[in-house]
Design a protein around this motif. Structure first.
Motif, mmCIF file in Angstrom:
data_model
loop_
_atom_site.group_PDB
_atom_site.id
_atom_site.type_symbol
_atom_site.label_atom_id
_atom_site.label_comp_id
_atom_site.label_asym_id
_atom_site.label_seq_id
_atom_site.Cartn_x
_atom_site.Cartn_y
_atom_site.Cartn_z
ATOM 1 N N MET A 30 35.093 0.258 17.900
ATOM 2 C CA MET A 30 35.586 1.412 18.713
ATOM 3 C C MET A 30 36.602 0.391 19.331
ATOM 4 S SD MET A 30 33.598 3.456 22.513
ATOM 5 C CE MET A 30 32.930 3.848 20.970
ATOM 6 N N ALA A 31 38.186 0.570 19.497
ATOM 7 C CA ALA A 31 39.271 0.289 19.838
ATOM 8 C C ALA A 31 39.049 0.185 21.413
ATOM 9 C CB ALA A 31 40.617 0.907 19.237
ATOM 10 N N PRO A 32 39.342 -0.305 22.261
ATOM 11 C CA PRO A 32 39.855 -0.117 23.943
ATOM 12 C C PRO A 32 41.060 0.597 23.818
ATOM 13 C CG PRO A 32 40.086 -2.981 23.471
ATOM 14 C CD PRO A 32 40.160 -1.949 21.831
ATOM 15 N N TRP A 33 40.574 1.715 24.990
ATOM 16 C CA TRP A 33 41.920 2.754 25.170
ATOM 17 C C TRP A 33 43.230 1.971 25.497
ATOM 18 C CZ3 TRP A 33 41.013 7.892 24.843
ATOM 19 C CH2 TRP A 33 39.191 8.684 25.043
ATOM 20 N N VAL A 34 44.362 2.946 24.824
ATOM 21 C CA VAL A 34 45.714 2.880 25.029
ATOM 22 C C VAL A 34 46.622 4.034 25.916
ATOM 23 C CG1 VAL A 34 48.469 2.164 24.648
ATOM 24 C CG2 VAL A 34 46.059 1.418 23.203
ATOM 25 N N ARG A 42 42.316 6.109 21.636
ATOM 26 C CA ARG A 42 42.397 5.052 20.945
ATOM 27 C C ARG A 42 41.233 5.119 19.810
ATOM 28 N NH1 ARG A 42 35.870 4.952 24.082
ATOM 29 N NH2 ARG A 42 35.101 6.897 23.529
ATOM 30 N N LEU A 43 40.560 4.409 18.984
ATOM 31 C CA LEU A 43 40.347 4.737 17.652
ATOM 32 C C LEU A 43 38.887 4.040 17.764
ATOM 33 C CD1 LEU A 43 41.036 5.358 14.572
ATOM 34 C CD2 LEU A 43 41.700 3.182 14.339
ATOM 35 N N VAL A 58 40.273 9.820 15.862
ATOM 36 C CA VAL A 58 41.705 9.442 17.115
ATOM 37 C C VAL A 58 41.227 10.167 18.317
ATOM 38 C CG1 VAL A 58 44.255 9.313 17.776
ATOM 39 C CG2 VAL A 58 42.944 8.432 14.806
ATOM 40 N N GLN A 59 40.838 9.911 19.303
ATOM 41 C CA GLN A 59 40.640 10.174 20.488
ATOM 42 C C GLN A 59 41.646 10.377 21.278
ATOM 43 O OE1 GLN A 59 36.939 8.033 21.548
ATOM 44 N NE2 GLN A 59 35.863 9.497 21.520
ATOM 45 N N HIS A 114 45.241 21.522 25.542
ATOM 46 C CA HIS A 114 44.356 21.370 26.957
ATOM 47 C C HIS A 114 44.099 20.157 27.289
ATOM 48 C CE1 HIS A 114 47.713 24.726 27.192
ATOM 49 N NE2 HIS A 114 48.128 24.590 27.581
ATOM 50 N N GLN A 115 43.020 20.030 26.555
ATOM 51 C CA GLN A 115 41.608 19.195 26.634
ATOM 52 C C GLN A 115 41.266 18.041 26.228
ATOM 53 O OE1 GLN A 115 42.125 22.996 25.671
ATOM 54 N NE2 GLN A 115 41.052 22.012 23.505
ATOM 55 N N PRO A 116 40.813 16.557 26.390
ATOM 56 C CA PRO A 116 40.136 16.175 24.872
ATOM 57 C C PRO A 116 40.243 16.334 24.040
ATOM 58 C CG PRO A 116 39.087 15.677 27.026
ATOM 59 C CD PRO A 116 39.828 17.418 27.228
ATOM 60 N N VAL A 117 40.759 15.602 22.774
ATOM 61 C CA VAL A 117 40.339 16.418 21.719
ATOM 62 C C VAL A 117 40.641 14.448 20.576
ATOM 63 C CG1 VAL A 117 43.646 15.149 21.324
ATOM 64 C CG2 VAL A 117 41.659 17.633 19.612
ATOM 65 N N SER A 118 39.196 15.282 19.832
ATOM 66 C CA SER A 118 39.624 14.143 18.554
ATOM 67 C C SER A 118 40.054 14.838 17.170
ATOM 68 C CB SER A 118 37.881 13.770 18.893
ATOM 69 O OG SER A 118 37.541 12.817 19.984
ATOM 70 N N PHE A 119 40.686 14.016 16.483
ATOM 71 C CA PHE A 119 40.970 14.376 14.917
ATOM 72 C C PHE A 119 40.483 13.650 14.266
ATOM 73 C CE2 PHE A 119 44.782 14.501 17.649
ATOM 74 C CZ PHE A 119 44.788 15.351 17.793
ATOM 75 N N VAL A 120 39.428 14.266 13.033
ATOM 76 C CA VAL A 120 38.256 13.669 12.349
ATOM 77 C C VAL A 120 39.104 13.111 10.963
ATOM 78 C CG1 VAL A 120 36.123 13.474 11.441
ATOM 79 C CG2 VAL A 120 36.513 15.091 13.655
ATOM 80 N N VAL A 121 38.958 11.735 10.802
ATOM 81 C CA VAL A 121 39.858 11.090 9.583
ATOM 82 C C VAL A 121 38.715 10.325 8.584
ATOM 83 C CG1 VAL A 121 41.543 9.262 9.379
ATOM 84 C CG2 VAL A 121 41.780 10.075 11.230
ATOM 85 N N GLU A 122 39.234 10.707 7.700
ATOM 86 C CA GLU A 122 38.785 10.083 6.361
ATOM 87 C C GLU A 122 39.144 9.508 5.583
ATOM 88 O OE1 GLU A 122 36.691 13.544 3.958
ATOM 89 O OE2 GLU A 122 34.984 13.568 5.465
ATOM 90 N N LEU A 123 38.778 8.177 5.214
ATOM 91 C CA LEU A 123 39.661 7.316 4.351
ATOM 92 C C LEU A 123 38.486 7.337 3.694
ATOM 93 C CD1 LEU A 123 40.059 5.445 7.766
ATOM 94 C CD2 LEU A 123 41.831 6.229 6.477
ATOM 95 N N ASP A 124 38.967 6.447 2.289
ATOM 96 C CA ASP A 124 38.569 6.065 0.896
ATOM 97 C C ASP A 124 37.981 4.627 1.266
ATOM 98 O OD1 ASP A 124 37.983 8.441 -0.900
ATOM 99 O OD2 ASP A 124 39.510 8.770 -1.098
#
Length: 273
Positions: A30-34, A42-43, A58-59, A114-124
């Protein structure tokens, strides 16, 4: 608003925010917020691969009154750009977007959040036992009275020995905000070019004939027109998406079509002939 005018208006905030663009490192998953003027990013990742795949988020948390954007932002703003190409022992598989708001504001048609959002990432993860580091260069648009591009870079080593309680909870919450998988009562039946070649036409089975909305985003080389036209006949919605131009890129073009019907939504990525 054109991309050029958007970036032009944002030049001063970018210069002021430049010190925040340095890479962010974290020992856990969990990376710190930027932070930016309009919010923060953050990631987050699950360090343990599942079937050879690492899942990350990606939050983005927005300040009151600010907004950010979907794959296609509408008449203004900018779509998110996520670059994972610098990652170690990881290859990008997919990025899933939560269901956006579709409407109009002072800048015209708006597709985003307009609200908090999280993009879901899949990595091989090709080497299951080898060390992995997620390297993300992110560029997102945030708007209030002004619009600013927000850039941040994250380097997140994955340690399989780190507990995943908080990260797993965040993932479950993010997945619940994604469009549902197509099923018999809600699915895109077909997508084809119109006889005059000026639009794409999709036929969609819908569960509810009220409040049906649609939006589309295209792969590189395809430029779509504004405001898809939706007509409903019983449990069938017909979505007409104007075409501006199609360029030859050497790869097959695709359209990602989002359809909202009542409180439900589906998304389908379809190949174009």
């Amino acid at each position: 608003m054109s991309s050029a005018s958007f970036l032009g208006r944002a030049l001063l905030p970018i210069l002021l925010a430049f010190p925040m663009l340095a890479p962010v490192r974290a020992e856990a998953a969990m990376a710190p917020w930027v932070a930016s003027e309009g919010g923060r990013m953050r990631l987050v990742a699950l360090s343990q691969p599942r079937n050879g795949t690492i899942t990350a988020l990606v939050q983005i948390e927005l300040k009151d009154g600010w907004k950010t954007y979907w794959r296609y932002p509408g008449d203004a703003g900018m779509a998110p750009e996520f670059d994972f190409s610098g990652s170690t022992n990881l290859r990008l598989k997919s990025i899933s977007y939560p269901v956006p708001d579709i409407g109009h504001d002072e800048a015209g048609r708006f597709v985003g959040y307009h609200q908090p959002v999280s993009f879901v990432v899949e990595l091989d993860k090709p080497g299951e036992a080898a060390p992995s580091v997620i390297d993300l260069k992110a560029l997102v648009g945030m708007c209030d009275a002004i619009c600013i591009p927000f850039m941040a870079e994250f380097k997140l080593p994955l340690d399989p020995a780190v507990p995943e309680g908080e990260e797993f909870s965040a993932l479950m919450l993010a997945q619940s905000a994604l469009p549902e998988k197509p099923r018999a009562d809600f699915a895109v039946r077909s997508l084809m070019k119109s006889s005059d070649g000026k639009s794409f036409v999709a036929e969609v089975t819908i569960p509810d004939e009220k409040d049906v909305q649609a939006e589309a985003a295209a792969s590189r080389g395809v430029s779509l027109g504004k405001d898809p036209v939706v007509t409903v006949d019983g449990r069938t919605a017909r979505v007409v998406i104007p075409i501006r131009r199609i360029e030859e890129t050497g790869t097959q073009h695709q359209i990602t079509l989002l359809v909202k019907a009542g409180k439900r939504a589906i998304e389908a990525t379809l190949a174009l002939d």
